[in-house]
Design a protein around this motif. Sequence first.
Motif, mmCIF file in Angstrom:
data_model
loop_
_atom_site.group_PDB
_atom_site.id
_atom_site.type_symbol
_atom_site.label_atom_id
_atom_site.label_comp_id
_atom_site.label_asym_id
_atom_site.label_seq_id
_atom_site.Cartn_x
_atom_site.Cartn_y
_atom_site.Cartn_z
ATOM 1 N N ASP A 90 -2.754 15.575 -6.925
ATOM 2 C CA ASP A 90 -1.843 14.520 -7.373
ATOM 3 C C ASP A 90 -0.917 14.056 -6.251
ATOM 4 O OD1 ASP A 90 -1.526 16.318 -10.459
ATOM 5 O OD2 ASP A 90 -2.712 14.493 -10.107
ATOM 6 N N THR A 91 -0.968 14.731 -5.122
ATOM 7 C CA THR A 91 -0.132 14.359 -3.986
ATOM 8 C C THR A 91 -0.469 12.955 -3.505
ATOM 9 O OG1 THR A 91 0.136 16.644 -3.241
ATOM 10 C CG2 THR A 91 0.439 14.913 -1.587
ATOM 11 N N ALA A 92 0.540 12.102 -3.456
ATOM 12 C CA ALA A 92 0.344 10.702 -3.069
ATOM 13 C C ALA A 92 1.691 9.994 -3.083
ATOM 14 C CB ALA A 92 -0.603 9.999 -4.046
ATOM 15 N N VAL A 93 1.686 8.775 -2.568
ATOM 16 C CA VAL A 93 2.807 7.871 -2.785
ATOM 17 C C VAL A 93 2.538 7.130 -4.092
ATOM 18 C CG1 VAL A 93 4.135 5.918 -1.916
ATOM 19 C CG2 VAL A 93 3.235 7.637 -0.321
ATOM 20 N N TYR A 94 3.503 7.160 -4.973
ATOM 21 C CA TYR A 94 3.370 6.531 -6.283
ATOM 22 C C TYR A 94 4.151 5.220 -6.299
ATOM 23 C CZ TYR A 94 1.070 10.588 -8.263
ATOM 24 O OH TYR A 94 0.169 11.595 -8.539
ATOM 25 N N TYR A 95 3.501 4.191 -6.789
ATOM 26 C CA TYR A 95 4.086 2.859 -6.868
ATOM 27 C C TYR A 95 4.073 2.375 -8.322
ATOM 28 C CZ TYR A 95 2.839 2.770 -1.889
ATOM 29 O OH TYR A 95 2.711 3.051 -0.549
ATOM 30 N N CYS A 96 5.115 1.641 -8.697
ATOM 31 C CA CYS A 96 5.048 0.924 -9.958
ATOM 32 C C CYS A 96 4.904 -0.563 -9.663
ATOM 33 C CB CYS A 96 6.251 1.198 -10.843
ATOM 34 S SG CYS A 96 7.844 0.638 -10.231
ATOM 35 N N ALA A 97 4.325 -1.253 -10.624
ATOM 36 C CA ALA A 97 4.071 -2.683 -10.465
ATOM 37 C C ALA A 97 4.219 -3.364 -11.821
ATOM 38 C CB ALA A 97 2.663 -2.914 -9.899
ATOM 39 N N ALA A 98 4.537 -4.640 -11.798
ATOM 40 C CA ALA A 98 4.794 -5.384 -13.031
ATOM 41 C C ALA A 98 4.011 -6.690 -13.052
ATOM 42 C CB ALA A 98 6.282 -5.682 -13.159
ATOM 43 N N ARG A 99 3.550 -7.047 -14.248
ATOM 44 C CA ARG A 99 2.955 -8.351 -14.476
ATOM 45 C C ARG A 99 3.199 -8.688 -15.945
ATOM 46 N NH1 ARG A 99 -2.582 -10.056 -14.803
ATOM 47 N NH2 ARG A 99 -1.710 -11.132 -16.619
ATOM 48 N N LEU A 100 3.183 -9.977 -16.249
ATOM 49 C CA LEU A 100 3.433 -10.401 -17.623
ATOM 50 C C LEU A 100 2.349 -9.893 -18.558
ATOM 51 C CD1 LEU A 100 4.674 -14.065 -17.104
ATOM 52 C CD2 LEU A 100 5.986 -12.186 -18.082
ATOM 53 N N GLY A 101 2.766 -9.375 -19.703
ATOM 54 C CA GLY A 101 1.851 -9.120 -20.800
ATOM 55 C C GLY A 101 1.046 -7.846 -20.769
ATOM 56 N N ILE A 102 -0.169 -7.941 -20.273
ATOM 57 C CA ILE A 102 -1.147 -6.869 -20.457
ATOM 58 C C ILE A 102 -1.495 -6.161 -19.157
ATOM 59 C CG2 ILE A 102 -2.121 -7.959 -22.511
ATOM 60 C CD1 ILE A 102 -4.369 -9.037 -20.771
ATOM 61 N N CYS A 103 -2.154 -5.040 -19.328
ATOM 62 C CA CYS A 103 -2.465 -4.171 -18.192
ATOM 63 C C CYS A 103 -3.763 -4.566 -17.504
ATOM 64 C CB CYS A 103 -2.554 -2.715 -18.666
ATOM 65 S SG CYS A 103 -0.998 -2.028 -19.246
#
Length: 120
Positions: A90-103
């Motif tokens: 699981d070692t990694a750089v984790y990023y969050c991201a956003a977009r309208l509505g759905i995945c």
Amino acid sequence: QVQLVESGGGLVQPGGSLRLSCAASGFTLDYYAIGWFRQAPGKEREGVSCISSSDGSTYYADSVKGRFTISRDNAKNTVYLQMNSLKPEDTAVYYCAARLGICVLPYDYWGQGTQVTVSS
């Protein structure tokens, strides 16, 4: 200014837990799907989890199912990723991201990332 800021990363022993946070500013998360991604050294970025805006549906990569939980607190404009039973892979750089509505790809906004290291 639209911004996503991740926090909560760090060094943890195998089997341990961390909770990552993704705080948004400059826009309201209510209408956005939020995805978590990770990238380990020498590997491509991969999707880890996502929570949609409409009905709160959640999605997980097979590698993290049963161990990670994504949730959102719209009042705090924040999305969380609870990570339990962590493994060295699981070692990694984790990023969050956003977009309208759905995945679905592509995402419009990205954070700067937070390092997660799982090691004894």
